[in-house]
Write a protein that holds these residues in place. Structure first.
Motif, PDB file in Angstrom:
ATOM      1  N   ALA A   1       1.952  -7.834   9.652  1.00  0.00           N
ATOM      2  CA  ALA A   1       3.191  -8.552   9.955  1.00  0.00           C
ATOM      3  C   ALA A   1       4.064  -7.772  10.929  1.00  0.00           C
ATOM      4  N   LEU A   2       3.875  -6.441  11.002  1.00  0.00           N
ATOM      5  CA  LEU A   2       4.638  -5.609  11.926  1.00  0.00           C
ATOM      6  C   LEU A   2       4.089  -5.663  13.351  1.00  0.00           C
TER       7      LEU A   2
ATOM      8  N   ALA B   1      -1.805  -6.360  -0.169  1.00  0.00           N
ATOM      9  CA  ALA B   1      -0.378  -6.465   0.135  1.00  0.00           C
ATOM     10  C   ALA B   1       0.015  -5.520   1.258  1.00  0.00           C
ATOM     11  N   PHE B   2      -0.577  -4.314   1.269  1.00  0.00           N
ATOM     12  CA  PHE B   2      -0.284  -3.349   2.331  1.00  0.00           C
ATOM     13  C   PHE B   2      -0.806  -3.856   3.670  1.00  0.00           C
ATOM     14  N   VAL B   3      -2.015  -4.359   3.683  1.00  0.00           N
ATOM     15  CA  VAL B   3      -2.608  -4.873   4.918  1.00  0.00           C
ATOM     16  C   VAL B   3      -1.787  -6.029   5.466  1.00  0.00           C
ATOM     17  N   GLU B   4      -1.353  -6.921   4.589  1.00  0.00           N
ATOM     18  CA  GLU B   4      -0.562  -8.074   5.020  1.00  0.00           C
ATOM     19  C   GLU B   4       0.756  -7.629   5.641  1.00  0.00           C
TER      20      GLU B   4
ATOM     21  N   LEU C   1     -10.863  -0.104   5.913  1.00  0.00           N
ATOM     22  CA  LEU C   1     -10.406   0.782   4.848  1.00  0.00           C
ATOM     23  C   LEU C   1     -10.161  -0.015   3.573  1.00  0.00           C
ATOM     24  N   PRO C   2     -10.402   0.597   2.414  1.00  0.00           N
ATOM     25  CA  PRO C   2     -10.174  -0.099   1.136  1.00  0.00           C
ATOM     26  C   PRO C   2      -8.692  -0.102   0.774  1.00  0.00           C
TER      27      PRO C   2
END
Length: 208
Positions: free
Chosen positions: A15-16, A8-11, A3-4
């Protein structure tokens, strides 16, 4: 990874340490442009969540055993919780007790709010529909509306049914309006559901 999504969201999501599986995935997305009031990328579609979970971190509660169906878009949609069986009234059956899982092996839904409660909460039944709607407010903020319908949550300690709404149009915590019915409860387990913000002596008195 396909997904595009913003890096920062992916990282943060990785991390969760997410677990579980996504089935029957049907997603479509488009680039609305960087000036779009509800965000650059618009996503819509549906997906079935099977025993999905993640680790709690940074104010996000930990979750395990989430069975649900998600449908809609970044603008509006709904999440149907499908953990356990609904304790519906039936002839010859005590409606205050949750029935067995359809599969017989359904995992409970586990919620971990960190230090807010002494222990994580586990529910054998968690069913109902949560819908959302996001709109661009005149001042440029994103207004959010959440509605919980026909909700039911239960375990060996209690069984409750409730519905309600939460609205946020301006900065702040928003406005909540909920009502429900406690179908059964074990008075000796009340201390497990009291936040740690309540004096420890009070919680331990109810426990002992």
């Amino acid at each position: 990874k396909t997904l595009p999504l913003p890096a920062a969201f992916v990282e943060r999501w990785l991390a969760l340490q997410p677990t579980g599986s996504l089935d029957e995935v049907d997603l479509r997305w488009r680039d609305e442009g960087e000036s779009a009031p509800l965000g650059r990328f618009s996503v819509e579609g549906s997906v079935a969540l099977q025993r999905v979970g993640w680790r709690g971190e940074g104010g996000v509660p930990g979750v395990a055993g989430l069975d649900a169906r998600l449908s809609g878009s970044t603008q509006a949609g709904e999440l149907r919780l499908e953990v356990g069986d609904r304790a519906s009234p039936r002839a010859g059956r005590d409606e205050t007790k949750p029935g067995p899982s359809r599969s017989g092996t359904s995992a409970p839904l586990r919620l971990d709010f960190g230090t807010l409660f002494e222990t994580a909460m586990s529910f054998d039944t968690a069913r109902g529909t949560v819908s959302w709607k996001r709109e661009a407010a005149p001042d440029g903020r994103v207004a959010m509306h959440l509605a919980a319908r026909d909700m039911e949550a239960g375990n060996a300690d209690a069984l409750a049914q409730f519905s309600g709404t939460w609205d946020r149009e301006r900065a702040g915590p928003g406005v909540a309006n909920f009502s429900g019915t406690l179908l059964r409860a074990d008075a000796t387990a009340v201390h497990r559901y009291l936040p740690t913000t309540i004096d420890a002596a009070t919680r331990h008195y109810l426990r002992d």
